[in-house]
Write an enzyme that holds these catalytic residues in place. Structure first.
Site, mmCIF file in Angstrom:
data_model
loop_
_atom_site.group_PDB
_atom_site.id
_atom_site.type_symbol
_atom_site.label_atom_id
_atom_site.label_comp_id
_atom_site.label_asym_id
_atom_site.label_seq_id
_atom_site.Cartn_x
_atom_site.Cartn_y
_atom_site.Cartn_z
ATOM 1 N N LYS A 80 0.862 -1.190 0.000
ATOM 2 C CA LYS A 80 0.000 0.000 0.000
ATOM 3 C C LYS A 80 0.893 1.234 0.000
ATOM 4 O O LYS A 80 1.867 1.298 0.763
ATOM 5 C CB LYS A 80 -0.902 -0.023 1.238
ATOM 6 C CG LYS A 80 -1.931 1.112 1.282
ATOM 7 C CD LYS A 80 -2.860 0.970 2.490
ATOM 8 C CE LYS A 80 -3.929 2.063 2.503
ATOM 9 N NZ LYS A 80 -4.852 1.944 3.659
ATOM 10 N N SER A 161 -9.844 2.324 2.669
ATOM 11 C CA SER A 161 -8.901 2.977 1.781
ATOM 12 C C SER A 161 -7.933 2.014 1.080
ATOM 13 O O SER A 161 -7.323 2.406 0.083
ATOM 14 C CB SER A 161 -8.081 3.990 2.578
ATOM 15 O OG SER A 161 -7.263 3.334 3.536
ATOM 16 N N SER A 185 -10.307 0.326 7.007
ATOM 17 C CA SER A 185 -9.673 0.377 5.688
ATOM 18 C C SER A 185 -9.030 -0.913 5.207
ATOM 19 O O SER A 185 -8.615 -1.010 4.060
ATOM 20 C CB SER A 185 -8.616 1.492 5.654
ATOM 21 O OG SER A 185 -9.242 2.740 5.505
#
Lengths: 495, 492
Positions: A80, A161, A185
């Site tokens: 990420k 997210s 997330s």
């Protein structure tokens, strides 16, 4: 094995295959590298780092010869883009960081490299991890590989997210990826794309070198195709770090070795306040199915009450923006990242121009909310109250643990929605976090595992919340569901 | 204490003063990072990733800074808070990389304490006054902007960014510039004794925010102004005088005092407004979520207390009581930690408590006189305590007379040599050889027969003349006591 078959493998299968010599780590890495390169339409990767993955693969192949394999040797993963990676552009999906290239490696990524993993690239996300659909990324939204059955072909949100991580794993671009979870997330995107993801107890994974959103809530965790892979990868990511004062100084259990789907003697709590008005019947049915799975695994089911649940979301949307408004003050155009210096501008003008140009609308909204709730005259009414709510939420859980060991609930109130569907209404978007936020506020370990499909053929996730430090109990319950749900559905390749 | 009053057109005004002293904590590393803290290093050469607020960087508390703050708190007899917490003070400025300063607003590490001041530390009879201390908290310093490096841009040096400060906040207990000056001096002395701050105001490691208000005696407190970053004792006193008089002028002209932040300009001898309350920052303080509350256990507190040195007031009482020094000498020797340390090293080298008075006299008059002349601090003295003690012993055992000792000391200052070596090489040893002295005296009396007659007629003051002549003839090396005795005998 063909490269397509190799990219269908998860962490444990790759690890075992490399160890047994069924295939080389380099073949695996190359297979995923090719898939990443051919999946631009998903917009999951912001940066591709094939060399990093190949180097780790070669090291794994050499380690096999020397008998020196580690827990993730030869496993190429996605990172990420909230984790700072040495020498590799790190953006947090925001223009404000410009072409920032860290000179340092986040503790979590460093731990993964030390465990033998390699990096396929940096994954797209909601800007500064603020969002539930990936639409706040400055580099375009990630698209879910899933499509509705209705033939509309509407592009769906992968959740957020950690939407890039979710989409990439579901599309078999990588066997696993890192995520971060501030209010859901990891769990919500995992649910949206039919994979597993766990947010460990706050403090298990170091926050050092991870771009901060809300410090008291941010926690890294793995996202992977099944529970065992999550257990292996979490073991590689976690650990005490003296550079993070909130890091837990505890040994990391061998969660992989501890996996067991026998829940005999376990009490599963069903929080009655999670039955919210207007929840789709399919979500309710999924929940009932999950309860049946856990009973089948030997658990006893009890109803519990978490009376302050309804205050969790408002409290979260005060505390997280408050911390974010302060954490993001460092992006000011002075030392790194974007600088917008209009002709003749002074310092204040430079701040204003830089931050106006660099931050996206959702980030600005949260900075404004956070600044407001901390300002003189409003602090007690908002921030202090929210902290009190946070304490009450924690106490709710403590009370619940008197009668149960694990909680089961839906991960999200709906299946994946179409891109653009909720963008105009931030509140509707925030409601996506209603089931995930309480565990975040209490710092508890929580995971999402696929439970089934809705009428449109889209994945739905079940959430398991555990006591602090009881990741093992959470993973075991997840495994029990996984074994019974037999979730094998995958998105048809259209990209 | 002192009745300091400003005479206004409408009568007398009383001045009320509170000081917030920022003291840089002596430590090798910064408050939340491992970067060095040396003064005067190349710009931006002592900056860690944390100090530059790079993405994802986190603060880790430096335990040494906590220890020093606690020891300082103990030295002012303050309440030590076993539970304290760090807060973020948010504001944007180019010298503040994080966009917030980590400080302690709500729960400081040190609570109420006190400090005893005297307007004349060297006068044992001078009145003393207790000044209350509200709190001490720890916080980060900011970097430094440099405006003179480029025609249109400013540069920033982050070496100071993140350096640990103690903010020591007094109560509004002072009533005159002199009291404020005495407070700063006393506080600096204690910090130096404790070793928690070098107290070096010229280098900025200690600076004061000066809060001043005026009122008619007996009235409630007036509105105060805060003059920032005043960096010497003299400037603190000047700031108060100028600001108090300005406030009296404003009030007597029918105006009101605005609560504001001001700046002292020593060149123009005035204070100027920086910003008023209306445009004051809203700092949006909240607990720093990157740091856990700071909890001090009993063992840590006990270790801090055990590590405290004897403090100036106690030391002064001991010097007077046990060593028998005068109040003046005790005050002079204890006012600065370095002086006391030097004196105690000297006493240790002497190895005899009975020499305390001689040692004290020599240090205060001879050594201080010489250092003053050389423009040196006692830390840089070219003569060591061991050498000083050796010199004093040579006087005590009669090897050197007082005047010879002064000569030897001058040579010591120049060469750094040991006194015994100098005495040996230059033949400065005092002689008590009565035969030699008697023959010199006989010669002098012969040559001054007229004066001998006058002396015998009762002009006894001439005795000093004979002593002087004798000493001169003996190049100062004669034992004065022996000279005295033999002269008395010869003149009898």
């Amino acid at each position: 094995m063909s490269s397509t078959e190799l990219t269908d493998l998860g962490i444990a299968a790759i690890r075992d295959g490399v160890r047994d010599g069924s295939f080389s780590a380099r073949e695996v890495a190359q297979g995923f590298i090719d898939r990443v390169a051919s999946a631009k339409a998903l917009n999951a990767f912001l940066v591709e780092t094939p060399d990093h993955a190949l180097k780790a693969a070669d090291a794994a192949d050499a380690a096999r010869v020397s008998g020196d394999l580690k827990s993730m040797s030869g496993v190429p993963i996605g990172m990420k883009d909230l984790f700072c990676t040495e020498g590799v552009t790190t953006t947090a999906a925001s223009h404000i960081l410009g072409n920032f290239v860290p000179t340092y490696e986040s503790t979590v990524s460093a731990n993964l490299w030390a465990a033998g993993a390699g990096m396929l690239g940096k994954l797209n996300l909601d800007q500064f991890a603020m969002g539930s659909s990936n639409e706040t990324s400055a580099f375009g939204n990630v698209i879910s590989p899933w499509r509705r059955k209705d033939g509309s072909n509407a592009p769906l949100a992968p959740g957020g997210s950690s939407g890039g991580s979710a989409s990439a794993i579901a599309a078999r671009l990588c066997p696993a990826a890192t995520g971060t979870d501030t209010g859901g997330s990891i769990r919500q995107p995992a649910a949206f794309v039919g994979i597993s993801g766990i947010k460990p107890t706050y403090g298990r994974c170091s926050r050092w070198g991870t771009v901060a959103f809300a410090s008291s809530l941010d926690q890294a965790g793995p996202m992977a195709r099944d529970v065992r892979d999550c257990a292996i990868m979490l073991g590689a990511m976690a650990g005490f770090d003296a550079k993070d004062s909130t890091s837990l100084e505890l040994p990391v259990p061998d969660w992989d070795a501890g996996l067991s789907s026998n829940l005999k003697g376990k009490r599963i709590g069903i929080p009655k306040e999670y039955r919210v008005d207007g929840m789709p019947a399919e979500i309710d049915a999924l929940w009932e199915q999950g309860i049946a799975f856990l009973k089948d695994a030997g658990a006893v089911v009890v109803e519990v009450s978490l009376p302050h649940t309804k205050y969790a979301l408002p409290a979260y949307y005060i505390i997280a923006p408050a911390e974010a408004s302060s954490n993001l003050a460092r992006y000011d155009g002075v030392r790194y990242g974007l600088r917008d210096l209009p002709e003749g501008a002074g310092l204040q003008d430079m701040y204003a121009a830089t931050r106006a140009a660099g931050f996206g609308p959702e980030v600005k909204r949260r900075i404004m909310i956070g600044t407001y709730v901390l300002s003189a005259g409003f602090y007690d009414a908002y921030y202090t109250q929210a902290q009190k709510v946070r304490t009450l939420i924690s106490q709710d859980f403590d009370k619940a643990w008197e009668s149960c060991d694990i909680l089961l609930a839906p991960t999200a109130p709906s299946a994946a929605f179409a891109l653009g569907e909720k963008q105009a209404d931030p509140l509707a978007m925030y409601l996506n976090d209603v089931f995930t936020v309480p565990a975040s506020l209490a710092g508890l370990p929580a995971m999402s595992v696929p439970g089934g499909l809705d009428g449109q053929g889209l994945p739905l996730g079940l959430q398991i919340i555990g006591k602090a430090l009881d990741e093992q109990g959470v993973l075991n319950a997840g495994l029990a569901i996984e074994e019974r749900a037999g979730f094998t559905a995958r998105a048809a390749q259209w990209w | 204490m002192s009745e300091y009053r400003i005479q206004g057109a409408t009568g007398e005004w009383e001045v009320v003063i509170g000081l917030e002293v920022h003291a840089q904590i002596t430590s090798k590393a910064k408050l939340f990072s491992g970067a060095a803290t040396d003064f005067g290093a190349e710009p931006n050469s002592q900056v860690s990733l944390v100090d530059a607020a790079m993405p994802g960087m986190l603060p880790v508390l430096n335990g040494e800074c906590v220890r020093q703050a606690v020891r300082t708190g103990m030295a002012i007899e303050a309440q030590i808070n076993a539970w304290s917490r760090f807060d973020r003070k948010n504001y944007f400025y180019a010298d503040l990389p994080q966009g917030y300063q980590i400080s302690q607003l709500y729960h400081p590490i040190v609570g109420e304490g006190r400090l005893m001041i005297s307007l004349d530390e060297k006068d044992a009879d001078a009145e003393t006054k207790e000044i209350g201390i509200e709190r001490i908290h720890i916080e980060q310093d900011a970097g430094k902007l440099m405006h003179d490096q480029h025609p249109t841009q400013s540069y920033v040096d982050l070496n100071r960014s993140g350096v640990a400060l103690m903010e020591i906040v007094s109560k509004p207990d002072m009533r005159s510039p002199a009291e404020a000056g005495a407070y700063v001096k006393k506080l600096r002395s204690i910090l130096r004794y404790v070793g928690s701050c070098d107290g070096n105001m010229e280098e900025g490691s200690m600076r004061a925010d000066v809060n001043v208000s005026v009122r008619k005696p007996g009235d409630a407190f007036g509105t105060r102004t805060e003059t920032k970053n005043v960096n010497s004792v003299r400037y603190v006193m000047q700031t108060i005088e100028i600001e108090a008089n300005r406030q009296v002028d404003v009030l007597e002209a029918g105006g009101t005092i605005v609560q504001e932040t001001r700046l002292f300009d020593p060149d123009k001898n005035e204070t100027r407004s920086m910003r008023s309350k209306e445009d004051a920052h809203d700092y949006r303080y909240f607990p720093d979520p990157d740091l856990l509350p700071l909890v001090l256990d009993d063992q840590f507190l006990a270790d801090c207390r055990a590590s405290l040195p004897e403090l100036p007031d106690a030391k002064r009482r001991r010097y007077e009581g046990d060593l028998g020094l005068t109040a003046y000498a005790a005050a002079v020797l204890t006012a600065e930690a370095e002086t006391a340390r030097w004196f105690e090293a000297l006493m240790e080298a002497c190895g005899d408590q009975a020499m305390a008075k001689a040692a004290s006299n020599w240090l205060i008059s001879d050594l201080f006189g010489a250092l003053n002349r050389l423009g040196m601090d006692i830390e840089d003295s070219p003569v060591s305590p061991a050498q000083g003690a050796e010199l004093l012993k040579l006087v005590a055992d009669g090897t050197l007379s007082g005047s010879l000792a002064k000569q030897v000391f001058e040579i010591m200052l120049e060469t750094g040599d040991d006194p015994a070596k100098i005495v040996e090489e230059k033949g400065l040893k005092q002689t008590s050889d009565t035969g030699a002295i008697e023959s010199v005296i006989a010669g002098i009396l012969d040559a001054n027969a007229e004066k001998v007659a006058q002396y015998k007629d009762g002009k006894e003051a001439l005795f000093g003349f004979f002593v002087g002549q004798t000493m001169k003839a003996m190049q100062g090396k004669a034992n004065p006591q022996v000279v005295n005795e033999l002269l008395k005998k010869a003149l009898a």
